[in-house]
Design a protein around this motif. Structure first.
Motif, PDB file in Angstrom:
ATOM      1  N   SER A 293      53.357  50.431  45.129  1.00  0.00           N
ATOM      2  CA  SER A 293      52.268  49.308  45.972  1.00  0.00           C
ATOM      3  C   SER A 293      51.733  48.476  44.907  1.00  0.00           C
ATOM      4  O   SER A 293      51.440  48.817  43.400  1.00  0.00           O
ATOM      5  CB  SER A 293      51.090  50.377  46.403  1.00  0.00           C
ATOM      6  N   ASN A 294      51.550  47.251  45.237  1.00  0.00           N
ATOM      7  CA  ASN A 294      51.141  46.300  44.029  1.00  0.00           C
ATOM      8  C   ASN A 294      49.554  46.563  43.932  1.00  0.00           C
ATOM      9  O   ASN A 294      48.620  45.697  44.306  1.00  0.00           O
ATOM     10  CB  ASN A 294      51.353  44.866  44.593  1.00  0.00           C
ATOM     11  N   SER A 295      49.160  47.689  43.723  1.00  0.00           N
ATOM     12  CA  SER A 295      47.700  48.020  43.467  1.00  0.00           C
ATOM     13  C   SER A 295      46.745  47.330  42.660  1.00  0.00           C
ATOM     14  O   SER A 295      45.844  46.682  43.075  1.00  0.00           O
ATOM     15  CB  SER A 295      47.511  49.597  43.224  1.00  0.00           C
ATOM     16  N   PHE A 296      47.193  46.793  41.400  1.00  0.00           N
ATOM     17  CA  PHE A 296      46.504  45.882  40.597  1.00  0.00           C
ATOM     18  C   PHE A 296      46.125  44.673  41.019  1.00  0.00           C
ATOM     19  O   PHE A 296      45.321  43.925  40.948  1.00  0.00           O
ATOM     20  CB  PHE A 296      47.114  45.957  39.181  1.00  0.00           C
ATOM     21  N   PHE A 297      47.445  44.018  41.712  1.00  0.00           N
ATOM     22  CA  PHE A 297      47.127  42.674  42.066  1.00  0.00           C
ATOM     23  C   PHE A 297      46.318  42.580  43.346  1.00  0.00           C
ATOM     24  O   PHE A 297      45.697  41.794  43.752  1.00  0.00           O
ATOM     25  CB  PHE A 297      48.555  42.293  42.678  1.00  0.00           C
ATOM     26  N   ASN A 298      46.465  43.737  44.454  1.00  0.00           N
ATOM     27  CA  ASN A 298      45.675  43.868  45.545  1.00  0.00           C
ATOM     28  C   ASN A 298      44.281  44.119  45.210  1.00  0.00           C
ATOM     29  O   ASN A 298      43.433  43.426  45.664  1.00  0.00           O
ATOM     30  CB  ASN A 298      46.091  44.990  46.372  1.00  0.00           C
ATOM     31  N   LYS A 299      44.125  44.635  43.878  1.00  0.00           N
ATOM     32  CA  LYS A 299      42.451  44.694  43.432  1.00  0.00           C
ATOM     33  C   LYS A 299      42.145  43.518  42.678  1.00  0.00           C
ATOM     34  O   LYS A 299      40.784  42.929  42.864  1.00  0.00           O
ATOM     35  CB  LYS A 299      42.383  45.963  42.493  1.00  0.00           C
ATOM     36  N   TYR A 300      42.882  42.786  42.032  1.00  0.00           N
ATOM     37  CA  TYR A 300      42.464  41.880  41.139  1.00  0.00           C
ATOM     38  C   TYR A 300      42.800  40.408  41.365  1.00  0.00           C
ATOM     39  O   TYR A 300      42.474  39.521  40.671  1.00  0.00           O
ATOM     40  CB  TYR A 300      42.563  42.300  39.696  1.00  0.00           C
ATOM     41  N   GLY A 301      43.963  40.533  42.043  1.00  0.00           N
ATOM     42  CA  GLY A 301      44.347  38.951  42.431  1.00  0.00           C
ATOM     43  C   GLY A 301      44.985  38.245  41.100  1.00  0.00           C
ATOM     44  O   GLY A 301      45.411  39.194  40.122  1.00  0.00           O
ATOM     45  N   ASP A 302      45.003  37.275  41.223  1.00  0.00           N
ATOM     46  CA  ASP A 302      45.572  36.311  39.951  1.00  0.00           C
ATOM     47  C   ASP A 302      44.363  36.441  38.772  1.00  0.00           C
ATOM     48  O   ASP A 302      43.244  36.726  39.154  1.00  0.00           O
ATOM     49  CB  ASP A 302      45.589  34.768  40.274  1.00  0.00           C
ATOM     50  N   ALA A 303      44.883  36.217  37.659  1.00  0.00           N
ATOM     51  CA  ALA A 303      44.013  36.241  36.419  1.00  0.00           C
ATOM     52  C   ALA A 303      42.872  35.223  36.724  1.00  0.00           C
ATOM     53  O   ALA A 303      43.039  34.187  37.064  1.00  0.00           O
ATOM     54  CB  ALA A 303      44.906  36.056  35.215  1.00  0.00           C
ATOM     55  N   SER A 304      41.496  35.849  36.374  1.00  0.00           N
ATOM     56  CA  SER A 304      40.556  34.837  36.525  1.00  0.00           C
ATOM     57  C   SER A 304      39.561  35.275  35.548  1.00  0.00           C
ATOM     58  O   SER A 304      38.646  36.409  35.866  1.00  0.00           O
ATOM     59  CB  SER A 304      39.994  35.227  38.015  1.00  0.00           C
ATOM     60  N   PRO A 305      39.165  34.611  34.433  1.00  0.00           N
ATOM     61  CA  PRO A 305      38.095  34.696  33.498  1.00  0.00           C
ATOM     62  C   PRO A 305      36.607  34.721  34.145  1.00  0.00           C
ATOM     63  O   PRO A 305      35.838  35.643  33.797  1.00  0.00           O
ATOM     64  CB  PRO A 305      38.202  33.439  32.819  1.00  0.00           C
ATOM     65  N   SER A 306      36.492  34.026  35.406  1.00  0.00           N
ATOM     66  CA  SER A 306      35.119  33.977  36.018  1.00  0.00           C
ATOM     67  C   SER A 306      34.805  35.624  36.717  1.00  0.00           C
ATOM     68  O   SER A 306      33.950  36.029  36.655  1.00  0.00           O
ATOM     69  CB  SER A 306      35.096  32.690  36.938  1.00  0.00           C
ATOM     70  N   LYS A 307      35.712  35.991  37.349  1.00  0.00           N
ATOM     71  CA  LYS A 307      35.819  37.074  38.084  1.00  0.00           C
ATOM     72  C   LYS A 307      35.663  38.436  36.857  1.00  0.00           C
ATOM     73  O   LYS A 307      34.607  39.276  36.870  1.00  0.00           O
ATOM     74  CB  LYS A 307      36.992  37.528  39.035  1.00  0.00           C
ATOM     75  N   ALA A 308      36.359  38.222  35.842  1.00  0.00           N
ATOM     76  CA  ALA A 308      36.186  39.017  34.677  1.00  0.00           C
ATOM     77  C   ALA A 308      34.525  38.972  34.014  1.00  0.00           C
ATOM     78  O   ALA A 308      34.009  40.020  33.773  1.00  0.00           O
ATOM     79  CB  ALA A 308      37.162  38.766  33.610  1.00  0.00           C
ATOM     80  N   LYS A 309      34.162  38.011  34.035  1.00  0.00           N
ATOM     81  CA  LYS A 309      32.608  37.653  33.335  1.00  0.00           C
ATOM     82  C   LYS A 309      31.794  38.302  34.435  1.00  0.00           C
ATOM     83  O   LYS A 309      30.690  39.120  34.033  1.00  0.00           O
ATOM     84  CB  LYS A 309      32.523  36.241  33.406  1.00  0.00           C
ATOM     85  N   ASN A 310      31.895  38.149  35.809  1.00  0.00           N
ATOM     86  CA  ASN A 310      30.931  38.915  36.695  1.00  0.00           C
ATOM     87  C   ASN A 310      31.164  40.344  36.637  1.00  0.00           C
ATOM     88  O   ASN A 310      30.036  41.019  36.811  1.00  0.00           O
ATOM     89  CB  ASN A 310      31.560  38.490  38.005  1.00  0.00           C
ATOM     90  N   LEU A 311      32.258  40.940  36.355  1.00  0.00           N
ATOM     91  CA  LEU A 311      32.523  42.353  36.286  1.00  0.00           C
ATOM     92  C   LEU A 311      31.569  42.964  34.941  1.00  0.00           C
ATOM     93  O   LEU A 311      30.872  43.974  35.091  1.00  0.00           O
ATOM     94  CB  LEU A 311      33.941  42.760  35.878  1.00  0.00           C
ATOM     95  N   LEU A 312      31.667  42.199  33.759  1.00  0.00           N
ATOM     96  CA  LEU A 312      31.017  42.501  32.594  1.00  0.00           C
ATOM     97  C   LEU A 312      29.576  42.334  32.853  1.00  0.00           C
ATOM     98  O   LEU A 312      28.631  43.223  32.277  1.00  0.00           O
ATOM     99  CB  LEU A 312      31.598  41.827  31.523  1.00  0.00           C
ATOM    100  N   GLU A 313      29.030  41.253  33.631  1.00  0.00           N
ATOM    101  CA  GLU A 313      27.560  41.084  33.675  1.00  0.00           C
ATOM    102  C   GLU A 313      26.965  42.086  34.464  1.00  0.00           C
ATOM    103  O   GLU A 313      25.774  42.536  34.302  1.00  0.00           O
ATOM    104  CB  GLU A 313      27.494  39.598  34.401  1.00  0.00           C
ATOM    105  N   ASP A 314      27.742  42.343  35.728  1.00  0.00           N
ATOM    106  CA  ASP A 314      27.219  43.384  36.439  1.00  0.00           C
ATOM    107  C   ASP A 314      26.982  44.787  35.961  1.00  0.00           C
ATOM    108  O   ASP A 314      26.089  45.493  36.118  1.00  0.00           O
ATOM    109  CB  ASP A 314      28.103  43.620  37.717  1.00  0.00           C
ATOM    110  N   ALA A 315      27.656  44.951  34.960  1.00  0.00           N
ATOM    111  CA  ALA A 315      27.713  46.198  34.197  1.00  0.00           C
ATOM    112  C   ALA A 315      26.858  46.383  32.964  1.00  0.00           C
ATOM    113  O   ALA A 315      26.778  47.214  32.188  1.00  0.00           O
ATOM    114  CB  ALA A 315      29.039  46.887  33.809  1.00  0.00           C
TER     115      ALA A 315
END
Length: 533
Positions: free
Chosen positions: A341-363
């Motif tokens: 199953s393409n689990s990591f693509f289903n979860k994260y999609g294409d590489a995205s610095p903005s989404k990664a920034k939100n993950l770190l800020e939320d935590a």
């Protein structure tokens, strides 16, 4: 040069075990030894005193030696398919719940030294690996074994703790290899490069400065099993690097070279139209991934690991380093395996610095996150350094990470990784057998080979047993998919890519189409000179 390409059938799941007629050991090409080159390097050290003991060895290179010499009840066949009897005359589940597995040994089995093999030797060998419980984690392949019963000299019965439809495959792995109690102590490893068994070859090691430089395989006159041995002698030579190995095959000093060729070597051979060296391409199940010490302060917060998963551009990584020789991977289970199953693509999609920034800020993670990525300099090929330079570039380019990279020789790397010395590290994996379980349990089950502190009770106590209980592997897909989805959420590992397998061979060597099986293990008995079968 004529490029020869073999694409094995896609691995579509675990089939019920079948019986095979005894192929015997008749044959042998005679003449000079066939010489095989590899960049695998193995040393005896304080931390690894017994690299060739079946109760220790858990590395594709070491297994490439053991599979030639140490006989197992079952064996993976030519090409693809379910395991077939080898030291056994017949094997199979004797109940409807896949919890009782019985084998009858071939009549007249002997170790290479002439000692008879009985069911007690099989019992001794597997119980020994379970008792030694080495840190490599190889014993965990036998973890579903509860008790082993023998009846007479030829019948051995495995009573399993839980249903395990993959057990026939596990009996084809070297940890289940039959050893002689006179040569292998019950409660400790056999030190050095000494190796004895009942497989198609005997092996003599040539050693310099505690490092294996050559392994000489000679046809075992006492071998009795299902394999046809097509040559009398094979020499395996261990090179410092791929360049030296390539020069040796060009000069005719070796007949065949295996892992690990560089991407440039493979590309050059693929594009060449003349010469005496052929490239053979085999559909492979090799994967590469990042592992985490999830207890380490730098990556203990799941958001840090998730942000890395969100940032890594696998397509760019593969394109820059490996080209057409690899494909992006979004699960620890390769795309050709039932249950993928393409689990990591289903979860994260294409590489995205903005989404990664939100993950770190939320935590509430302070950026840039400072990390060191460790990799081995001499085990997975020369391109590994370039691969980690690309990972460093991608992570640092986001502004969210400040990553250093550090390369370490394999003999030190593997010991340090198991001791938890690295927060983040790069590893490769060749499956123990071609089933999704072999890409999940070694990393996520208890007693995992990474010695990872990440232990998920739902995966360990519920989902892995559920998946193993299904003889029809299509019926295991729901459990396998859930495991992959949890892995993508918790990120104890990050899959990166899966690669093809190659061997390069001089044109007078035959049998190369089958020299690698579907788990990328060498089958040296397939090689010969002249006209192939």
């Amino acid at each position: 040069m004529n490029r020869k390409t073999l694409v094995l059938p896609a691995v579509v799941g675990l089939l019920a075990p079948v019986l095979a007629a005894c192929g015997g050991s008749d044959g042998g090409s005679g003449g000079d030894a066939i010489v095989v080159g590899t960049t695998d390097r193995f040393s005896v050290s304080k931390d690894a005193p017994a690299p060739l003991d079946p109760a220790y060895a858990y590395d594709v290179g070491l297994w490439n030696i053991l599979r030639q010499t140490t006989q197992t009840l079952m064996v993976q066949p030519r090409g693809d398919g379910e395991p077939v009897p080898e030291a056994a005359e017949k094997c199979g589940f004797t109940d409807t719940g896949n919890e009782r597995y019985a084998c009858t040994l071939r009549d007249g089995l002997k170790f290479a030294n002439g000692d008879p093999i009985t069911a007690e030797d099989v019992k001794y060998s597997i119980e020994r690996a379970l008792a030694i419980k080495d840190d490599t984690g190889v014993f965990a392949l036998m973890s579903t074994v509860d008790t082993i019963e023998t009846k007479g000299d030829r019948e051995v019965i495995f009573h399993l703790k839980t249903a395990d439809a993959t057990f026939p495959y596990k009996l084809s792995t070297p940890v289940a290899g039959i050893v002689n109690s006179d040569q292998y102590p019950k409660d400790k490893l056999r030190a050095g490069f000494e190796l004895d068994g009942s497989g198609p070859y005997t092996m003599k090691a040539e050693v310099k400065d505690d490092t294996l430089t050559k392994a000489v395989f000679t046809k075992n006159p006492n071998y009795k099993g299902s394999l046809k041995v097509n040559n009398d002698k094979v020499e395996m030579v261990f090179f410092d690097d791929a360049e030296a190995m390539g020069a040796a095959i060009d000069k005719g000093d070796i007949d065949l070279m295996t892992r690990a060729m560089t991407p440039d070597q493979i590309k050059k051979l693929s594009n060449s139209t003349d010469g005496d060296v052929d490239l053979v391409e085999v559909a492979g199940l090799e994967i590469r991934y990042l592992g985490f010490n999830t207890a380490a302060p730098t990556v203990k917060d799941k958001a840090v690991r998730q942000a890395m998963a969100q940032l890594i551009n696998r397509s760019e990584l593969v394109s820059e380093v490996y080209g057409s020789q690899a494909e992006p991977l979004y699960s620890m289970v390769p795309a050709s395996i039932t249950g993928h199953s393409n689990s990591f693509f289903n979860k994260y999609g294409d590489a995205s610095p903005s989404k990664a920034k939100n993950l770190l800020e939320d935590a509430n993670v302070t950026t840039p996150v400072k990390l060191t990525l460790h990799y081995t300099t001499d085990h997975y090929g020369a391109a590994t350094k370039q691969e980690f330079e690309q990972l460093q570039k991608q992570l640092n380019g986001s502004g969210l990470f400040q990553v250093d990279i550090e390369g370490v020789p394999w003999d030190k790397f593997q010991t340090a990784q198991r001791k938890g010395a690295y927060d983040v590290y790069g590893m490769g994996w060749f499956p123990d057998f071609p089933d999704a379980d072999s890409f999940i349990a070694p990393f996520l089950d208890k007693d995992n080979t990474l010695n990872s502190p990440y232990l998920n009770p739902k995966i360990i106590d519920e989902l892995i047993p559920e998946s193993r209980g299904e003889a029809d592997r299509l019926s295991a897909v729901d459990s396998l998919t859930e495991i992959q989805n949890i892995t993508a959420l918790d990120v104890p590992v990050i899959p990166l890519w899966q690669g093809k397998q190659y061997v390069a061979t001089r044109s007078d060597v035959t049998g190369t189409a089958y020299v690698l099986n579907s788990s990328s293990s060498l089958q040296l008995w397939e090689l010969s000179r002249g006209v192939s079968d």
